[in-house]
Design a protein around this motif. Structure first.
Motif, short mmCIF file in Angstrom:
data_model
loop_
_atom_site.label_atom_id
_atom_site.label_comp_id
_atom_site.label_asym_id
_atom_site.label_seq_id
_atom_site.Cartn_x
_atom_site.Cartn_y
_atom_site.Cartn_z
N GLN A 13 0.00 5.50 -8.61
CA GLN A 13 1.14 4.88 -7.91
C GLN A 13 1.74 5.86 -6.88
O GLN A 13 2.12 5.45 -5.78
CB GLN A 13 2.19 4.43 -8.92
CG GLN A 13 1.75 3.21 -9.73
CD GLN A 13 2.74 2.83 -10.83
OE1 GLN A 13 3.84 3.38 -10.89
NE2 GLN A 13 2.37 1.89 -11.69
N GLN A 46 -2.78 -0.60 3.25
CA GLN A 46 -2.31 -0.27 1.91
C GLN A 46 -3.52 -0.01 1.02
O GLN A 46 -4.37 -0.88 0.84
CB GLN A 46 -1.48 -1.41 1.34
CG GLN A 46 -1.07 -1.24 -0.12
CD GLN A 46 -0.06 -0.12 -0.32
OE1 GLN A 46 1.01 -0.13 0.26
NE2 GLN A 46 -0.43 0.88 -1.14
N ARG A 103 -5.07 0.92 -2.81
CA ARG A 103 -4.77 0.85 -4.24
C ARG A 103 -5.96 1.49 -4.97
O ARG A 103 -7.10 1.05 -4.82
CB ARG A 103 -4.64 -0.60 -4.73
CG ARG A 103 -3.51 -1.39 -4.09
CD ARG A 103 -2.21 -1.22 -4.84
NE ARG A 103 -1.12 -1.90 -4.13
CZ ARG A 103 0.10 -1.41 -4.04
NH1 ARG A 103 0.44 -0.27 -4.60
NH2 ARG A 103 1.03 -2.07 -3.39
N TRP A 143 -7.67 1.95 -8.40
CA TRP A 143 -7.77 1.35 -9.74
C TRP A 143 -8.67 2.22 -10.59
O TRP A 143 -9.84 2.44 -10.27
CB TRP A 143 -8.37 -0.05 -9.66
CG TRP A 143 -7.42 -1.11 -9.24
CD1 TRP A 143 -6.86 -1.26 -8.00
CD2 TRP A 143 -6.92 -2.19 -10.04
NE1 TRP A 143 -6.03 -2.37 -7.98
CE2 TRP A 143 -6.07 -2.96 -9.22
CE3 TRP A 143 -7.12 -2.59 -11.36
CZ2 TRP A 143 -5.39 -4.09 -9.69
CZ3 TRP A 143 -6.47 -3.72 -11.83
CH2 TRP A 143 -5.61 -4.47 -11.00
N ILE A 193 -9.27 -0.17 -3.37
CA ILE A 193 -9.05 -1.48 -2.73
C ILE A 193 -8.17 -1.23 -1.51
O ILE A 193 -7.15 -0.54 -1.62
CB ILE A 193 -8.29 -2.44 -3.68
CG1 ILE A 193 -8.95 -2.50 -5.06
CG2 ILE A 193 -8.12 -3.81 -3.05
CD1 ILE A 193 -10.19 -3.31 -5.15
N THR A 217 -6.11 -3.02 1.85
CA THR A 217 -5.61 -4.25 2.48
C THR A 217 -4.91 -3.89 3.78
O THR A 217 -3.87 -3.21 3.77
CB THR A 217 -4.60 -4.99 1.57
OG1 THR A 217 -5.16 -5.17 0.27
CG2 THR A 217 -4.24 -6.34 2.16
N ALA A 254 -7.76 -8.28 1.68
CA ALA A 254 -8.03 -7.20 0.73
C ALA A 254 -9.54 -7.05 0.56
O ALA A 254 -10.26 -8.05 0.54
CB ALA A 254 -7.39 -7.50 -0.62
N CYS A 279 2.85 -2.68 -12.30
CA CYS A 279 1.39 -2.67 -12.33
C CYS A 279 0.83 -3.16 -11.00
O CYS A 279 1.57 -3.61 -10.13
CB CYS A 279 0.87 -3.53 -13.48
SG CYS A 279 1.20 -5.28 -13.33
N TYR A 280 -0.47 -2.99 -10.86
CA TYR A 280 -1.19 -3.59 -9.74
C TYR A 280 -1.78 -4.90 -10.25
O TYR A 280 -2.08 -5.03 -11.44
CB TYR A 280 -2.34 -2.67 -9.29
CG TYR A 280 -1.92 -1.33 -8.71
CD1 TYR A 280 -0.60 -1.04 -8.43
CD2 TYR A 280 -2.88 -0.37 -8.42
CE1 TYR A 280 -0.24 0.19 -7.88
CE2 TYR A 280 -2.54 0.86 -7.88
CZ TYR A 280 -1.21 1.13 -7.61
OH TYR A 280 -0.86 2.34 -7.06
N ALA A 281 -1.96 -5.85 -9.36
CA ALA A 281 -2.59 -7.10 -9.76
C ALA A 281 -3.55 -7.56 -8.67
O ALA A 281 -3.21 -7.54 -7.49
CB ALA A 281 -1.54 -8.18 -10.03
N SER A 308 -4.65 -8.42 -3.17
CA SER A 308 -4.22 -7.24 -3.92
C SER A 308 -2.70 -7.20 -3.85
O SER A 308 -2.11 -7.38 -2.78
CB SER A 308 -4.83 -5.99 -3.29
OG SER A 308 -4.22 -4.81 -3.79
N THR A 309 -2.08 -6.98 -5.01
CA THR A 309 -0.63 -7.02 -5.07
C THR A 309 -0.07 -5.91 -5.95
O THR A 309 -0.82 -5.26 -6.68
CB THR A 309 -0.13 -8.35 -5.67
OG1 THR A 309 -0.40 -8.35 -7.08
CG2 THR A 309 -0.80 -9.55 -5.03
N ARG A 310 1.24 -5.74 -5.88
CA ARG A 310 1.97 -4.91 -6.83
C ARG A 310 2.92 -5.82 -7.58
O ARG A 310 3.48 -6.76 -6.98
CB ARG A 310 2.76 -3.84 -6.08
CG ARG A 310 3.15 -2.65 -6.95
CD ARG A 310 4.07 -1.73 -6.21
NE ARG A 310 5.40 -2.31 -6.10
CZ ARG A 310 6.27 -2.04 -5.13
NH1 ARG A 310 5.95 -1.22 -4.16
NH2 ARG A 310 7.47 -2.60 -5.12
N ASP A 332 0.00 -7.07 -0.81
CA ASP A 332 -0.22 -5.92 0.07
C ASP A 332 -0.37 -6.35 1.52
O ASP A 332 0.01 -5.59 2.42
CB ASP A 332 -1.48 -5.15 -0.37
CG ASP A 332 -1.27 -4.41 -1.67
OD1 ASP A 332 -0.11 -4.16 -2.05
OD2 ASP A 332 -2.28 -4.07 -2.32
#
Lengths: 147, 147, 147
Positions: free
Chosen positions: B28, B80, B82, B84, B107, B109, B115, C102-104, C120-122, C144
């Protein structure tokens, strides 16, 4: 360790940890091309069923041979597979048995190429503990594209 | 807390939890663009090695500068990232040291865009506990496309 | 169980386990198309806010109706969704409240087609425990591509 000896709260977290570690180890074996060692994570009479296959693979010897064949093909093509399991839920069904459900992704990367998501699946496992080690008694893999 | 004070069953789950939380927090920080704070999750003499880089980055100052440069480039491009991590396996190597292996995906985006999975990797970490906090002593990232 | 009754080390791992199981169960409900059961994982006055939506969905009834509508559309189009949550960090805010980040990812697979990463999201969650069950009091999903 017997789960019933511990307080319920502790044992649930401990069990979850054990299953997560089992999955991490099991997938690393497969993705490292160690097909025979991977087959040893199933019981002697373990079953691997998948909606992508006409018949389930029954027994370690059959599971091992199928994994060896697939592993050699990927190696020959220079493709690294990665099996990602996630969203794992664990239900205890007895002192030495759990039902686990998770999602599984297969990520493939050709040497010198682009990583790609190959398939998305759901995995339903009946796991049993033998001699202190968790093993797959029955696995059902359901590919999302075929369901 | 010393791991040896607790029962083995509890400490394994607790250790796994600590490492998972460490990774969540660490990624994060990086994905939020906090490069300097991210570098503080390495030991002062920590090493970040990757098969994508000709030389390992050795020491917090070097790791921090490299992360800042990359972070600024992504921000300038409106992308952005990410990171994982998954399929984490943890092996205790001493009271204050563990070896952890995991898979890692990046990942990306772009703002207003789609994404996409950028790379699939394996990550081998030597983690040490200093003043109660886990830190990376040595990280080896192996990109699947380059291995 | 009260967290304060247990030793801090144990309770942190136990709490993390509970949240992970909550998320696994919650996402399985949604991806199985059980929109109404999924809505029951929010508090009666729960809020689902997202930077992709002009207004937050407030209250179980509204959340349930929105989920039912989306679920039916995916089913009509023969698309299986999978919500993957990862890199979960958990901060206790009280005996019966946690803040989880979390990430989703949303993975979509059309019947007979190719699995693909959709977004991709937070995800920032305020979770509360009511009658021994964790529920979402407030969820903020940040895509994102829109942030």
């Amino acid at each position: 360790m017997t789960v019933t000896d511990a307080s319920p709260a502790v044992s649930a977290a401990e069990l979850y940890f054990q299953i997560q570690q089992f999955y991490a180890h099991q997938m690393q074996l497969l993705d490292d091309g160690r097909a025979e060692d991977w087959a040893l994570t199933f019981t002697e009479d373990g079953v691997f069923a998948a909606n992508a296959h006409p018949e389930p693979a029954a027994g370690r010897a059959v599971i091992s041979a199928a994994a060896r064949k697939a592993t050699d093909e990927y190696a020959a093509n220079g493709v690294q597979r990665r099996h990602w399991l996630g969203m794992v839920s664990v239900e205890q069904r007895g002192e030495d048995e759990v039902f686990a459900r998770c999602y599984a992704l297969v990520i493939e990367t050709p040497r010198g190429g682009q990583a790609a998501l190959r398939v998305s699946t759901r995995c339903d496992d009946r796991l049993v503990r033998q001699d202190g080690r968790w093993l797959v008694k029955h696995r059902q893999v359901t590919r999302d594209d075929l369901s």
